[in-house]
Design a protein around this motif. Structure first.
Motif, short mmCIF file in Angstrom:
data_model
loop_
_atom_site.label_atom_id
_atom_site.label_comp_id
_atom_site.label_asym_id
_atom_site.label_seq_id
_atom_site.Cartn_x
_atom_site.Cartn_y
_atom_site.Cartn_z
N GLN A 47 1.44 -4.19 -12.06
CA GLN A 47 0.97 -5.24 -11.16
C GLN A 47 0.47 -6.45 -11.95
O GLN A 47 0.77 -7.60 -11.59
CB GLN A 47 -0.15 -4.71 -10.27
N ARG A 48 -0.27 -6.19 -13.00
CA ARG A 48 -0.79 -7.30 -13.82
C ARG A 48 0.34 -8.06 -14.48
O ARG A 48 0.32 -9.31 -14.53
CB ARG A 48 -1.76 -6.77 -14.89
N GLY B 94 -3.85 -7.38 -0.70
CA GLY B 94 -3.17 -6.12 -0.52
C GLY B 94 -3.71 -5.39 0.68
O GLY B 94 -4.81 -5.69 1.17
N TYR B 95 -2.93 -4.44 1.15
CA TYR B 95 -3.36 -3.60 2.26
C TYR B 95 -3.48 -2.17 1.78
O TYR B 95 -2.64 -1.68 1.03
CB TYR B 95 -2.36 -3.68 3.42
N SER B 96 -4.55 -1.47 2.21
CA SER B 96 -4.74 -0.05 1.88
C SER B 96 -4.77 0.12 0.37
O SER B 96 -5.61 -0.48 -0.30
CB SER B 96 -3.65 0.79 2.56
N ALA B 97 -3.87 0.92 -0.20
CA ALA B 97 -3.86 1.09 -1.65
C ALA B 97 -3.56 -0.23 -2.35
O ALA B 97 -3.95 -0.43 -3.51
CB ALA B 97 -2.84 2.15 -2.06
N TYR C 291 -6.96 -1.68 -2.57
CA TYR C 291 -7.64 -0.98 -3.67
C TYR C 291 -7.16 -1.54 -5.01
O TYR C 291 -7.96 -1.82 -5.91
CB TYR C 291 -7.33 0.50 -3.55
N SER C 292 -5.85 -1.75 -5.12
CA SER C 292 -5.29 -2.36 -6.32
C SER C 292 -5.82 -3.77 -6.53
O SER C 292 -6.11 -4.18 -7.66
CB SER C 292 -3.76 -2.40 -6.23
N THR C 293 -5.95 -4.51 -5.43
CA THR C 293 -6.48 -5.87 -5.52
C THR C 293 -7.88 -5.87 -6.13
O THR C 293 -8.20 -6.72 -6.97
CB THR C 293 -6.50 -6.53 -4.13
N GLY D 91 0.81 -1.21 0.00
CA GLY D 91 0.00 0.00 0.00
C GLY D 91 0.84 1.26 0.00
O GLY D 91 2.04 1.24 -0.25
N GLY D 92 0.17 2.39 0.32
CA GLY D 92 0.85 3.69 0.33
C GLY D 92 0.11 4.73 -0.50
O GLY D 92 0.74 5.57 -1.13
N TRP D 93 -1.23 4.65 -0.51
CA TRP D 93 -2.06 5.63 -1.23
C TRP D 93 -1.79 5.65 -2.74
O TRP D 93 -2.14 6.61 -3.42
CB TRP D 93 -1.88 7.03 -0.64
N LEU D 94 -1.10 4.64 -3.27
CA LEU D 94 -0.61 4.61 -4.66
C LEU D 94 0.44 5.69 -4.91
O LEU D 94 0.82 5.93 -6.06
CB LEU D 94 -1.75 4.76 -5.68
#
Length: 539
Positions: A182-183, A207-210, A213-215, A119-122
């Protein structure tokens, strides 16, 4: 956890040899896991171009000169959070993964695989801040963990018509480069994880956080593909949600134009000249300019390629749920009990006013969504009881609601209301802090966002107390291990989607009837822009 390391040579068959590390417990010399870092999953790419997969004849090294996989993955240039900027390891060529592998022989069919997105807010973060030693060496979890680095902030999520035309000239899409990275890493995992003893048919994306969100977006993209191209079997969305339909190209263009202005690049220049100048700017200067504008958060764009322009409409009309059900996806998701505290600290509004709050949220979400939210939360333009200021309390509250509390429940509602069975959804709530979290997150912040990193990663390199191990293992990590294995009954204990498995502050496990559900449905149902990202009737 005190550990020692020694070199570990590993054959990747046609991909050659790599040398990683074996981590062992310092006191007993018991091997805990193997670690291979900075493994390339894609070839270097020009700034704002798609990375390419490795060619079929790519080799990491020979037995005599194996690829050295003992240092961390490349770190995309990024702003700091709660500390000074750390430029060590910065590289726009960050197309590498870190891989953690259990010791011993793989089970029949191979180890299950946990593809974990940081994570990390993207905007910041890397896989290098995570340790699999405790999770693989001292917990019930036996899985290969793959952690990709990917492009972030302005490097990973800038979008404009200029970039669109530039990408089209070489047959690419533009925008959402971080998601495409990521993909690509996920496809590398599918194609190569067998070389580490992993089962490519048993991949959970988490994933965690961002990263959570990515997940969600990786799952959405995966479900849009034909079944034979699908990779994801299960997903973990830890402390995040779909949030909102990402901005459409016109609003993304405004961000691009603001960046040009910050760098004194005339907007009237030809497209090719604008991009040439942007690509020539050194990473540090580009990052400083990118974070100085009103639109300082670089997030996905509804580009119609990776992110469907009708993404939230598909949640509302049941198309997403239908694909989810057809593929028999299992979803584990939830929250901590005090998400807002940490959220309130990330680029807070510059002034203690409603207008400043609106400006900050517009950096994150479409303007129509922000205006609808503010009308819902603050209909009289005043702070409600329990909130004392706009730039901390109000911001943290509405930000955490969007990123976690309210919209995560909206996602669950969209699934179950269109036929996804309750048995496919495992919800949790964390109300307990482990002591080692104090090394990074002040105790007075409570069980806030990210304190449970130390739970999901069994200390994440630190040591859990014995009573904490017993509580965490019983409440979450034991069931997680069964979830990753693909067991039909993980012993979760909930009977419906309105219930959550709770790790209580005293370490006990309970089942909680969701006290936020009705309010979440009010947000989900009352703000049309959240559902379809388009202008519609105001409240």
């Amino acid at each position: 956890m005190q550990t020692t390391t020694k070199p570990h040579l590993h054959s990747l068959s046609h991909r050659g040899y790599i040398q990683g590390l074996t981590f062992s417990a310092a006191t007993t010399n018991t091997p805990l896991c193997h670690f291979f870092s900075n493994l390339r999953y894609g070839l270097p790419a020009q700034r704002w171009r798609r990375a390419s997969p490795l060619p079929s004849d790519y080799s990491y090294g020979t037995k005599e000169e194996p690829g050295k996989c003992e240092k961390g993955a490349g770190v995309c240039p990024q702003p700091a959070f709660l500390g000074p900027v750390d430029r060590s390891g910065w590289s726009e060529d960050c197309f590498q993964v870190n891989v953690w592998v259990p010791v011993g022989d793989a089970p029949e069919g191979g180890w299950p695989v946990l593809f974990y997105i940081h994570g990390g807010w993207l905007q910041f973060g890397s896989p290098n801040g995570f340790s699999g030693t405790g999770l693989l060496g001292d917990s019930p979890v036996n899985t290969i963990i793959v952690m990709p680095a990917y492009r972030l902030n302005v490097f990973g999520f800038l979008y404009s018509s200029e970039l669109e035309h530039d990408a089209a000239s070489v047959g690419e899409t533009t925008g959402n480069h971080g998601f495409w990275d990521q993909r690509l890493a996920l496809e590398w995992t599918r194609d190569n994880i067998g070389l580490f003893g992993g089962n490519k048919e048993n991949i959970t994306v988490a994933g965690y956080s961002a990263g959570a969100y990515s997940t969600f977006h990786q799952l959405t993209y995966d479900l849009s593909l034909p079944a034979q191209q699908s990779i994801i079997k299960r997903a973990c969305i830890w402390s995040n949600s779909p949030a909102a339909q990402p901005k459409y190209p016109p609003e993304a263009q405004s961000q691009f134009n603001a960046l040009l202005t910050a760098l004194n690049i005339p907007i009237i220049l030809p497209d090719s000249e604008k991009l040439a100048r942007l690509r020539a700017v050194d990473p540090d200067t580009l990052l400083i300019a990118a974070t100085s504008t009103q639109f300082h958060q670089y997030r996905p764009t509804s580009d119609g390629a990776f992110v469907s322009r009708d993404l939230f409409k598909s949640l509302e009309n049941g198309k997403f749920a239908q694909r989810f059900k057809e593929r028999n996806i299992k979803l584990l998701l939830g929250e901590t009990c005090n998400e807002p505290k940490l959220y309130s600290l990330w680029f807070p509004p510059k002034d203690n006013t409603l207008d400043a709050l609106r400006t900050r949220l517009i950096a994150e979400y479409p303007t129509s969504t922000v205006d609808a939210l503010l009308a819902l939360y603050y209909p009289d333009n005043k702070l409600p009881p329990g909130q004392e200021n706009w730039d901390s309390d109000a911001f943290g509250h509405i930000y955490a609601d969007m990123q976690v509390y309210k919209i995560q429940r909206g996602l669950i509602h969209s699934l179950v209301s269109h036929g996804v069975p309750d048995s496919s959804i495992y919800r949790y709530r964390v109300e307990m802090r482990v002591k080692c979290a104090e090394k990074q997150i002040p105790i007075e912040w409570g069980v806030t966002h990210a304190t449970d990193h130390f739970i999901w990663f069994w200390g994440n390199g630190e040591v859990l107390e014995e009573r904490e191990k017993e509580a965490v293992g019983r409440a979450l990590i034991g069931p997680l291990a069964r979830f990753l294995d693909g067991d039909g009954d993980i012993g979760w204990g909930t009977q419906s989607h309105r219930q959550m498995r709770v790790l209580k502050g005293d370490g006990e496990v309970g089942i909680w009837e969701d006290g936020f559900w009705d309010e979440a449905m009010r947000v989900w149902g009352a703000v049309p822009e959240i559902r379809d990202g388009k202008e519609s009737a105001r409240l």
